[in-house]
Design a protein around this motif. Structure first.
Motif, PDB file in Angstrom:
ATOM      1  N   PRO A   1       2.585  -0.788  -1.812  1.00  0.00           N
ATOM      2  CA  PRO A   1       1.381  -0.533  -1.597  1.00  0.00           C
ATOM      3  C   PRO A   1       0.438  -1.277  -2.219  1.00  0.00           C
ATOM      4  N   LYS A   2       1.041  -1.739  -3.753  1.00  0.00           N
ATOM      5  CA  LYS A   2       0.464  -1.811  -4.512  1.00  0.00           C
ATOM      6  C   LYS A   2       0.236  -4.278  -3.773  1.00  0.00           C
ATOM      7  N   SER A   3       1.699  -4.656  -4.069  1.00  0.00           N
ATOM      8  CA  SER A   3       1.361  -5.877  -3.941  1.00  0.00           C
ATOM      9  C   SER A   3       0.627  -6.227  -2.609  1.00  0.00           C
ATOM     10  N   ALA A   4       0.868  -4.933  -1.321  1.00  0.00           N
ATOM     11  CA  ALA A   4      -0.743  -5.649  -0.302  1.00  0.00           C
ATOM     12  C   ALA A   4      -1.543  -4.717  -0.928  1.00  0.00           C
ATOM     13  N   GLY A   5      -1.710  -4.070  -1.718  1.00  0.00           N
ATOM     14  CA  GLY A   5      -3.327  -4.434  -1.897  1.00  0.00           C
ATOM     15  C   GLY A   5      -3.661  -5.661  -2.624  1.00  0.00           C
ATOM     16  N   PHE A   6      -2.585  -5.897  -3.937  1.00  0.00           N
ATOM     17  CA  PHE A   6      -3.306  -7.480  -4.907  1.00  0.00           C
ATOM     18  C   PHE A   6      -4.265  -8.712  -3.107  1.00  0.00           C
TER      19      PHE A   6
ATOM     20  N   ALA B   1      13.595   3.087  10.010  1.00  0.00           N
ATOM     21  CA  ALA B   1      12.415   2.581  10.390  1.00  0.00           C
ATOM     22  C   ALA B   1      10.714   2.769   9.586  1.00  0.00           C
ATOM     23  N   PHE B   2      10.561   3.037   8.799  1.00  0.00           N
ATOM     24  CA  PHE B   2       9.580   3.402   8.188  1.00  0.00           C
ATOM     25  C   PHE B   2       9.408   2.211   7.273  1.00  0.00           C
ATOM     26  N   PHE B   3      10.756   2.777   6.522  1.00  0.00           N
ATOM     27  CA  PHE B   3      11.083   1.836   5.477  1.00  0.00           C
ATOM     28  C   PHE B   3      10.486   0.139   5.767  1.00  0.00           C
ATOM     29  N   LEU B   4      11.202  -0.413   7.074  1.00  0.00           N
ATOM     30  CA  LEU B   4      10.698  -2.217   6.935  1.00  0.00           C
ATOM     31  C   LEU B   4       9.494  -1.967   7.747  1.00  0.00           C
ATOM     32  N   CYS B   5       8.636  -0.832   8.571  1.00  0.00           N
ATOM     33  CA  CYS B   5       7.389  -0.924   8.640  1.00  0.00           C
ATOM     34  C   CYS B   5       6.831  -1.450   8.092  1.00  0.00           C
ATOM     35  N   SER B   6       6.573  -0.336   6.758  1.00  0.00           N
ATOM     36  CA  SER B   6       5.774  -0.314   5.904  1.00  0.00           C
ATOM     37  C   SER B   6       5.671  -2.004   4.730  1.00  0.00           C
ATOM     38  N   LEU B   7       7.520  -2.752   4.547  1.00  0.00           N
ATOM     39  CA  LEU B   7       7.713  -4.021   4.295  1.00  0.00           C
ATOM     40  C   LEU B   7       6.945  -5.166   5.077  1.00  0.00           C
ATOM     41  N   THR B   8       6.598  -4.613   6.618  1.00  0.00           N
ATOM     42  CA  THR B   8       6.421  -5.602   6.964  1.00  0.00           C
ATOM     43  C   THR B   8       4.691  -6.299   7.023  1.00  0.00           C
ATOM     44  N   GLY B   9       4.488  -4.749   7.071  1.00  0.00           N
ATOM     45  CA  GLY B   9       2.712  -4.265   6.319  1.00  0.00           C
ATOM     46  C   GLY B   9       2.903  -5.614   5.438  1.00  0.00           C
ATOM     47  N   VAL B  10       3.360  -5.586   4.477  1.00  0.00           N
ATOM     48  CA  VAL B  10       3.532  -6.213   3.153  1.00  0.00           C
ATOM     49  C   VAL B  10       2.837  -7.616   3.569  1.00  0.00           C
ATOM     50  N   MET B  11       3.943  -7.919   4.456  1.00  0.00           N
ATOM     51  CA  MET B  11       4.287  -9.100   4.854  1.00  0.00           C
ATOM     52  C   MET B  11       2.935 -10.197   5.875  1.00  0.00           C
TER      53      MET B  11
ATOM     54  N   GLU C   1      -2.981  -0.933   6.841  1.00  0.00           N
ATOM     55  CA  GLU C   1      -2.476   0.000   7.781  1.00  0.00           C
ATOM     56  C   GLU C   1      -1.334   1.018   7.451  1.00  0.00           C
ATOM     57  N   LEU C   2      -0.621  -0.875   8.116  1.00  0.00           N
ATOM     58  CA  LEU C   2       1.203  -0.691   8.800  1.00  0.00           C
ATOM     59  C   LEU C   2       1.578  -0.281   7.486  1.00  0.00           C
ATOM     60  N   THR C   3       1.355  -1.042   5.644  1.00  0.00           N
ATOM     61  CA  THR C   3       1.804  -1.033   4.661  1.00  0.00           C
ATOM     62  C   THR C   3       1.963   0.816   4.257  1.00  0.00           C
ATOM     63  N   SER C   4       1.153   1.369   4.491  1.00  0.00           N
ATOM     64  CA  SER C   4       0.460   2.806   4.039  1.00  0.00           C
ATOM     65  C   SER C   4       0.687   3.453   4.970  1.00  0.00           C
ATOM     66  N   LEU C   5       0.518   4.219   6.295  1.00  0.00           N
ATOM     67  CA  LEU C   5       0.354   4.519   7.694  1.00  0.00           C
ATOM     68  C   LEU C   5       2.807   5.431   7.166  1.00  0.00           C
ATOM     69  N   PRO C   6       3.409   4.320   6.549  1.00  0.00           N
ATOM     70  CA  PRO C   6       4.793   5.257   6.572  1.00  0.00           C
ATOM     71  C   PRO C   6       4.785   5.821   5.714  1.00  0.00           C
ATOM     72  N   THR C   7       4.033   5.325   4.212  1.00  0.00           N
ATOM     73  CA  THR C   7       4.649   5.545   3.453  1.00  0.00           C
ATOM     74  C   THR C   7       3.880   6.737   3.411  1.00  0.00           C
ATOM     75  N   TYR C   8       3.248   7.416   3.987  1.00  0.00           N
ATOM     76  CA  TYR C   8       2.558   8.704   3.403  1.00  0.00           C
ATOM     77  C   TYR C   8       3.911   9.719   4.358  1.00  0.00           C
ATOM     78  N   VAL C   9       4.935   9.760   5.529  1.00  0.00           N
ATOM     79  CA  VAL C   9       5.698   9.498   6.254  1.00  0.00           C
ATOM     80  C   VAL C   9       6.945   9.835   5.285  1.00  0.00           C
ATOM     81  N   MET C  10       6.715   8.986   4.297  1.00  0.00           N
ATOM     82  CA  MET C  10       8.063   8.810   3.864  1.00  0.00           C
ATOM     83  C   MET C  10       8.151   9.830   2.654  1.00  0.00           C
ATOM     84  N   VAL C  11       7.096   9.463   2.257  1.00  0.00           N
ATOM     85  CA  VAL C  11       6.617  10.382   0.241  1.00  0.00           C
ATOM     86  C   VAL C  11       7.404  12.111   0.832  1.00  0.00           C
TER      87      VAL C  11
END
Lengths: 518, 558
Positions: free
Chosen positions: A252-257, A114-124, A140-150
């Motif tokens: 996150p890199k894609s979202a950042g760029f 779920a977090f995986f998909l949320c993060s990708l949604t953030g990039v979109m 933030e939608l991109t990044s927050l799930p990644t903290y949990v995933m790590v």
């Protein structure tokens, strides 16, 4: 107004599908039956496929803040495709460690995906942002799930540590760019990117706006792991499970760029002198720091972290150049795709993404004493044990190095060539010298796979998804090197078309102004 | 001949596909001998194809022939364009001629991981041929860069001693240089409107200002000079050569180093004529220094392989000198092309000879062996033959190239090189004779002293004779009848050196006044003297080249 809203929502079908999929994953993951819990992966895969198809079939956004909405469609399709590849990496049938699903404890499973998909949604969502608030929420939608995933991805103390580091530094960067956003709002009096853009055109020397922009850019540097916000990268990449690291290196890199391009779109290209100097300085510092520090690492995951930093430096060249037709004297860009900085960044993101995902996938397939393979010694003699994985690693390393005929070479032609069209010869020379330095750490990766005798007891885990993902990513890195034409075209359209619309819009505004003044 | 344009891509594709097939999990390839036979077959087939190419080539026709084109990434203006002129034709023949020999020589040397070994050999052949058939600079560059990978693995996996360091130094050194070349290529391509075709690149580069040309020149030379290698950028070479397996050394000396000189001839000379004139004395000094200094270094070596490696640096100095001579009749450039092929043959053969010794004694130290002439008579005969070819004994191939490059430097206009360069470089010939004959004297003659022998000491086997004999024959043929090759080069060479020569003050005066500059008459007299002098060896020697100017003056002024 309501019409606008409806139009806007109509472009968000892929994101809505993704969020629905995330919820479905979350619910299925709660099921008491293990067999049902295992379907989570398939639900996530189906979600990505459907979202990708919808994104590909959909039309580009009609209106957008700074005129770069053309990126949105490209990025949505690309994120869905790369997401599938990352999903393959994140599945595993072992019960050792790694991804939540493989553990026996019933309360874990679905939320990871779920977090995986949320993060990708953030990039979109980032790609389609036309409002500061929207942009902030998407980032933030991109990044927050990644903290949990790590934290979830690996049952080791290191993972917790790196998750906490990542979270705090991430929060700081969010504070920075939020501060910047606030100043932008204070200067322009609107959160709409289009309004701020117009304000920047009318008041090119507004100090408040510039200050806000600089803060926002520096804050976003965290997402792309650029100097001065790069410190977390090595530690976090090392601590996270390899499949999650692959995710961190791309998403996150894609979202950042994307966010960076939107931010700089406010002032438009060619960038005002101070901003251009800032970006150029960050680019040079980032690629140099990444490459030089990469040389002295012994942990392959840290090496790849520094390589990730270095590649951000190269891509910042593309950000500096911007879309075509924005500088005088770029007559050549009419016939060639080279010269389109935005497209070069988009293409390079994918080129880099496939190569680095392949490298992390190989690491994810190997186990040393119940831990991840991560040193050069762990890779030693891979050729004798698993020739296919060794070949993948070699292809990945050479593609990251930018050696022809791998896709990384095309990416470098695109970026460096575009930089030349704008006369940044010195920057290109610095960049090629940096590529030469990077040979110093990519080669040992390839070398330890091929040359050395096996040194430690390294097992290969039985995870067909990961191995298939590794091979697929490597094949893509080679195939796109030879047949990247289609991808270049679509990247070029993505970086170009809406800019023209934007130009039309600006000229319309101008006409209206003239009209009213008459 | 549009139907025959498929020959050139096949020259690349046959080894490439044969190499990839070898990776398939076929039961046939579990046997080492089968792999060997497969590789031999592939290289022989490629050689046959290259002969077909040579016969299809019309030596009186246009410069580039058998041309073809396939698009790659048209959005960038990238394409694979191919074609051959006389220069690349000879270098392709050299490559395809050496490869079966290299494969044949590896039968006993490589016993482990032979599938990988022959895969990399075939891959490197494809890449080397690719550089020579490219009429598109990005195609050239891709192959040029890609040659690094197979050789890196050949040295790293199959080398000896300090192989890891040697492989890494080789790769990083050459990669750094060629990244600068890449920047220059992009820069010129930008000015050509993102067209990487060679003609477009020539035009775009020549229209640059003098300063820009100088930068392009320096960046291009960064890659090529490391590859040649021109002193003082040669430090990677002895290491790589010494640690490489025999086949790697043969390929490196035989063909890969020529990529550097070929790149200079094909790209640097025609692309930045102003900068070439500006920097020719500089490059000339570096070449001469390289000739003399590395020859002196050779003198004190005790490792035979290292000695031959350094001698490559010294010898290629002559080649560079010839390329930058820019004399009116292109004697220097003719000599340089001849030298590329000759050096590939004789030095390649010397490395093969050393490899055979190493297989027998597991040492290459001159201190440990002497008087091998008695125990290995056949090997010794070949060794002496190739050493003499390398020294430049008249009648063998090395002489022709050396003489012509020196003559070219001698006849070179005073703004470019000139007599002093030729005179000092001539000393290199003497040193060359000293260190090579000194080596022969210690190893082959003198009191017999054998290192510890593993098993029974045999002279060359039939296979090894088959390896060396064709090269010896080629050395003899090119030495006695160099016109076979020299006559074919006129058009191609003139086109490549023409732009730089047309920028010479004399040529500019000539163009303005329509009269022959007096300096050239003097040059001609000099050449005639040389022909009539004690150097003349009769009809076999190519001085008819000088008597019969191959370049119409209109060509020169253009």
């Amino acid at each position: 107004m309501s019409n606008l809203m409806v139009d806007k929502v109509a472009t968000l079908w892929p994101e809505m599908v993704m969020l629905a999929g995330a919820v479905a994953c979350l619910m299925t993951g709660l099921s008491s039956q293990a067999s049902r819990r295992r379907t989570v992966v398939w639900i996530a895969a189906a979600t990505l496929v459907i979202a990708g198809i919808i994104a590909a079939a959909g039309t580009a956004q009609a209106t957008s803040g700074v005129g770069l909405a053309g990126m949105a469609k490209f990025i949505k399709v690309a994120v869905a495709a790369v997401g599938l590849l990352l999903l393959m990496l994140n599945t595993s049938s072992t019960s050792q460690e790694g991804v939540a699903l493989m553990r026996d404890t019933p309360e874990l499973g679905g939320e990871f995906f779920a977090f995986f998909l949320c993060s990708l949604t953030g990039v979109m969502l980032t790609a389609g942002a036309d409002d500061l608030v929207w942009l902030f929420l998407a980032l933030e939608l991109t990044s927050l799930p990644t903290y949990v995933m790590v934290a979830m991805g690996r049952q080791k103390l290191e993972a917790r540590e790196s998750a906490v580091k990542y979270f705090f530094l991430g929060a700081m960067s969010a504070a920075l760019f939020l501060y910047g956003f606030a100043l932008l709002y204070g200067a322009a009096g609107s959160t709409q990117l289009a309004d701020i853009h117009q304000y920047a055109l009318d008041n090119p020397h507004d100090g408040l706006l510039m200050f806000g922009l600089v803060l926002a850019v520096v804050g976003i540097c965290f997402k792309i792991a650029a100097v001065p916000m790069h410190f977390y990268a090595a530690d976090v990449y090392q601590g996270a499970a390899s499949p999650v690291t692959a995710f961190l290196a791309f998403v996150p890199k894609s979202a950042g760029f994307l966010a960076l391009l939107l931010m700089l779109g406010i002032v438009g290209w060619p960038l005002p002198q101070p901003i251009a100097w800032l970006i150029a300085a960050i680019a040079v510092a980032t690629m140099t720091v990444g490459n030089v520090l990469g040389l002295v690492q012994s942990n392959v995951k840290r090496v790849l972290a520094y390589s990730s930093i270095a590649h951000s430096g190269y891509m910042l060249l593309g950000v500096l150049i911007g879309p075509p037709g924005s500088a005088p004297g770029s007559g050549n860009s009419a016939t060639s795709a080279i010269g389109n900085g935005v497209a070069a960044v988009l293409f390079y993101l994918l080129a880099y993404g496939f190569s680095t995902i392949a490298a992390f996938a190989v690491l994810a397939c190997l186990r040393v004493e119940n831990d991840e393979a991560q040193t050069y010694n762990d890779l030693a003699g891979l050729m004798q044990r698993r020739p296919a994985l060794a070949a993948v690693m070699v292809v990945a390393a050479l593609s990251l190095l930018g050696l022809p005929p791998m896709v990384g070479f095309l990416g470098k032609i695109y970026l460096f060539g575009s930089a030349l069209t704008q006369g940044y010869v010195v920057l290109v020379v610095i960049a090629v010298l940096n590529s030469a330095i990077s040979a110093g750490y990519y080669l040992p990766i390839a070398a330890s796979c091929i040359f050395s005798k096996p040194m430690r007891d390294v097992q290969t885990i039985e995870a067909p998804g990961r191995q298939a993902g590794a091979v697929l990513a490597a094949i893509l890195a080679v195939v796109l090197g030879f047949g990247g034409g289609k991808l270049v075209s679509s990247a070029n359209d993505a970086g170009r078309v809406v800019k023209q619309k934007h130009a039309d819009k600006v000229s319309q505004v101008d006409q209206e102004k003239q009209f009213t003044s008459q | 001949m549009p139907t025959q344009s498929f020959i050139l891509p096949l020259l690349v594709l046959v080894p490439l596909i044969a190499g990839l097939v070898m990776l398939l999990p076929l039961p046939m390839f579990n046997d080492r001998r089968n792999i060997f036979h497969w590789a031999l077959l592939a290289t022989l087939a490629t050689f046959a194809l290259s002969l077909k190419m040579a016969f299809a080539f019309d030596f009186h026709g246009p410069t580039f022939q058998l041309r073809g084109l396939t698009p790659w990434v048209s959005q960038f203006g990238l394409q694979f364009g191919w074609g051959v002129d006389a220069i690349s034709l000879w270098l392709i023949l050299l490559t395809t001629f050496l490869m079966p020999i290299v494969v044949l020589s590896s039968l006993t040397a490589i016993t482990e991981r032979s599938r990988e070994y022959y895969f990399w050999l075939l891959l490197i052949q494809a890449a080397m041929t690719g550089t020579f058939i490219a009429t598109d600079i990005i195609f050239f560059y891709i192959c040029f860069e890609f040659t690094l990978v197979p050789l890196y693995f050949l040295i790293g996996v199959f080398g000896s001693g300090d192989r890891l360091r040697a492989a890494a130094v080789f790769f990083i050194y050459t990669f750094t240089g060629s990244m600068l070349t890449f920047a220059a290529v992009l820069y010129v391509a930008y000015h050509a409107g993102w067209n990487f075709d060679i003609e477009a690149m020539y035009g775009a580069a020549r229209s640059l200002s003098g300063t820009e040309q100088a930068w392009v020149f320096l960046a291009l030379m960064a890659g090529f000079a490391v590859k040649v290698p021109i002193w003082p950028l040669h430090t990677w070479l002895p290491l790589a050569h010494t640690e490489a397996p025999t086949a790697g050394s043969v390929i490196l000396a035989g063909v890969l180093l020529k990529l550097g000189t070929y790149g200079i001839l094909r790209f640097v000379l025609p692309m930045c004529p102003l900068a070439v004139l500006e920097y020719a004395p500089c490059v000339g000094i570096m070449a001469v220094c390289g000739i003399i200094l590395t020859a002196l270094i050779c003198w004190v070596q005790t490792d035979i392989k290292r000695l031959i490696a350094y001698s490559s640096v010294s010898h290629l100095g002559f080649c560079v000198l010839g390329l930058f001579a820019l004399d009116r009749l292109d004697i220097g450039a003719h000599g340089a092309v001849m030298y590329m092929v000759n050096h590939g043959l004789s030095t390649g053969a010397l490395f093969l000879c050393v490899g055979m010794i190493y297989e027998r004694f597991h040492t290459r130290d001159m201190e440990e062996m002497s008087g091998l002439g008695r125990s290995l008579p056949v090997w010794s005969s070949f060794m002496v033959f190739f050493v003499l070819a390398s020294v430049g004994l008249p009648g063998l191939n090395g002489f022709v190239g050396e003489f012509l490059t020196l003559l070219g430097a001698f006849c070179s206009p005073p703004e470019v090189l000139g007599m002093v360069y030729a005179a000092v470089a001539g000393l290199g010939l003497i040193f060359g004779a000293i260190y090579l004959l000194y080596m022969v004297g210690r190893v082959i003659f003198g009191p017999t002293k054998l290192p510890h022998v593993h098993g029974k000491l045999n002279d060359l086997s039939g296979r090894e004779i088959v390896v060396l004999a064709p090269i010896a024959l080629a050395c003899l043929v090119l030495g006695l009848a160099p016109n076979l090759m020299l006559d074919t080069l006129d058009n191609s060479v003139a086109q490549l050196t023409g732009p730089a020569k047309s920028q010479l003050p004399a040529a500019v005066v000539q163009k303005e006044e329509g009269t022959e500059a007096p300096r050239h008459q003097g040059t001609e007299g000099l050449v005639a003297d040389a022909i009539g002098g004690p150097w003349s060896l009769g009809a076999s020697v190519p001085w008819c080249l000088c008597l019969d100017p191959p370049v119409p003056s209109s060509e020169v002024s253009r």
